[in-house]
Design a protein around this motif. Sequence first.
Motif, mmCIF file in Angstrom:
data_model
loop_
_atom_site.group_PDB
_atom_site.id
_atom_site.type_symbol
_atom_site.label_atom_id
_atom_site.label_comp_id
_atom_site.label_asym_id
_atom_site.label_seq_id
_atom_site.Cartn_x
_atom_site.Cartn_y
_atom_site.Cartn_z
ATOM 1 N N HIS A 180 11.488 71.237 57.717
ATOM 2 C CA HIS A 180 11.619 71.634 56.319
ATOM 3 C C HIS A 180 10.262 71.508 55.638
ATOM 4 O O HIS A 180 9.575 70.502 55.760
ATOM 5 N N LYS A 181 9.869 72.547 54.885
ATOM 6 C CA LYS A 181 8.516 72.621 54.337
ATOM 7 C C LYS A 181 8.547 72.711 52.814
ATOM 8 O O LYS A 181 9.316 73.490 52.244
ATOM 9 N N ALA A 182 7.687 71.929 52.182
ATOM 10 C CA ALA A 182 7.536 71.964 50.726
ATOM 11 C C ALA A 182 6.057 71.971 50.376
ATOM 12 O O ALA A 182 5.208 71.623 51.198
ATOM 13 N N ILE A 183 5.765 72.365 49.132
ATOM 14 C CA ILE A 183 4.379 72.429 48.693
ATOM 15 C C ILE A 183 4.283 72.044 47.227
ATOM 16 O O ILE A 183 5.215 72.248 46.450
ATOM 17 N N GLU A 184 3.145 71.470 46.859
ATOM 18 C CA GLU A 184 2.764 71.251 45.470
ATOM 19 C C GLU A 184 1.489 72.045 45.245
ATOM 20 O O GLU A 184 0.455 71.755 45.868
ATOM 21 N N THR A 185 1.556 73.054 44.391
ATOM 22 C CA THR A 185 0.442 73.997 44.264
ATOM 23 C C THR A 185 0.121 74.294 42.807
ATOM 24 O O THR A 185 0.981 74.192 41.925
ATOM 25 N N GLU A 186 -1.139 74.696 42.596
ATOM 26 C CA GLU A 186 -1.596 75.122 41.276
ATOM 27 C C GLU A 186 -1.357 76.614 41.062
ATOM 28 O O GLU A 186 -1.533 77.101 39.948
ATOM 29 N N ALA A 187 -1.038 77.344 42.139
ATOM 30 C CA ALA A 187 -0.934 78.806 42.074
ATOM 31 C C ALA A 187 -2.243 79.420 41.614
ATOM 32 O O ALA A 187 -2.267 80.328 40.780
ATOM 33 N N SER A 188 -3.339 78.949 42.177
ATOM 34 C CA SER A 188 -4.656 79.475 41.812
ATOM 35 C C SER A 188 -5.205 80.427 42.865
ATOM 36 O O SER A 188 -6.260 81.033 42.672
ATOM 37 N N ALA A 189 -4.504 80.557 43.987
ATOM 38 C CA ALA A 189 -4.960 81.441 45.062
ATOM 39 C C ALA A 189 -4.673 82.896 44.722
ATOM 40 O O ALA A 189 -3.858 83.201 43.837
ATOM 41 N N SER A 190 -5.315 83.789 45.446
ATOM 42 C CA SER A 190 -4.997 85.214 45.273
ATOM 43 C C SER A 190 -3.522 85.429 45.553
ATOM 44 O O SER A 190 -2.892 84.667 46.300
ATOM 45 N N THR A 191 -2.964 86.452 44.974
ATOM 46 C CA THR A 191 -1.523 86.688 45.116
ATOM 47 C C THR A 191 -1.133 86.917 46.567
ATOM 48 O O THR A 191 -0.064 86.478 47.014
ATOM 49 N N ASP A 192 -1.973 87.586 47.340
ATOM 50 C CA ASP A 192 -1.672 87.806 48.755
ATOM 51 C C ASP A 192 -1.567 86.482 49.504
ATOM 52 O O ASP A 192 -0.636 86.274 50.287
ATOM 53 N N VAL A 193 -2.528 85.584 49.272
ATOM 54 C CA VAL A 193 -2.486 84.273 49.913
ATOM 55 C C VAL A 193 -1.284 83.486 49.427
ATOM 56 O O VAL A 193 -0.548 82.871 50.219
ATOM 57 N N TYR A 194 -1.064 83.491 48.134
ATOM 58 C CA TYR A 194 0.046 82.739 47.540
ATOM 59 C C TYR A 194 1.380 83.145 48.160
ATOM 60 O O TYR A 194 2.166 82.300 48.600
#
Length: 330
Positions: A180-194
């Motif tokens: 099971h995978k989770a993430i804490e992100t700023e959403a600052s990456a390019s949309t493709d990467v995100y």
Amino acid sequence: MRRSLSAPLSDRDRELKGRIFDIQSYSVHDGPGCRTLIFMSGCPFRCRWCCNPESFYNRQGKLYRASKCVNRADKRCTRCLEACPYGAVSDNSQDPDHPMKFDWEKCHVCTTFECVKACFDDALVTISEEYTVEQIMHILERDRHYWSGNGGVTFSGGDPMFQPEFLLAVLERCDEAYIHKAIETEASASTDVYLSVMRHMDFAFNDLKSMDSEKHREYTGLGNEQVLQDIRAFTSSNCTARLILRTPVIRGFNDTEEDFDKIGAFMREVGLNELNILPFHRLGVSKWEELSMTYAFADDKPTPPEKLESLRKVVQGHGVKCYLGSETPF
């Protein structure tokens, strides 16, 4: 079937390395169940209140823990000064709070860390280490025996998406191992990467710090355009992760009912209905000092409960579920 760690590694998996500044087992606040929390180095933001400022750069660095330094009047120690080949260290024993002094501009370009190796008292420590994909998977395989039924791994930082190639390689291995995978992100990456990352996720915390781009730039170093674009892209994608937006309450930046009214309106617009409001805390202030950086909120107190409740009511007025602090249901 679950992939065995003895299965042949791809050339990419074998060669890739990611920079990690901490790994914590038995975390219960960063996703469902008991989890392994992996802190990845690198972040494009420079949030003034960040509790992990050592994560700003995706490179090796060091912390100076002055309280552990023994170069004082009663016990002199200058091993780090003698070991440094760049002249970046000087004796400052007349100041009991900072017995050694560092030229941090020189320290930031150092790659050998002779001073750290010379310190026997843990006053100087390196910040991060490089790991291969296989090393991370060995850690997860070790820890998974202690996860609860819905536990797993959470990638944090910094922002894990700052190292997308390594992160995606680990996520692909986690998919094969049914982790099971989770993430804490700023959403600052390019949309493709995100979106490439989020398609692997089962659960995600996504920061939304402010709807005011100018204030966002003033307090974090970047505007919020990419953040909003990524969140909108998620809601119109085929990603299936449970996405909870998260907002820390910061004095002078986003602590008014008007600020949270705008956040609630945005969430209603894009169809997201869960927000986690985080009270301000000063847990990272010692790290700022150890990096010889000025912490802008050193005198601030935790956000009062009554203020958090008033902000929650504003967001709930937009039909958004709102959790305060660690009460997020997993």
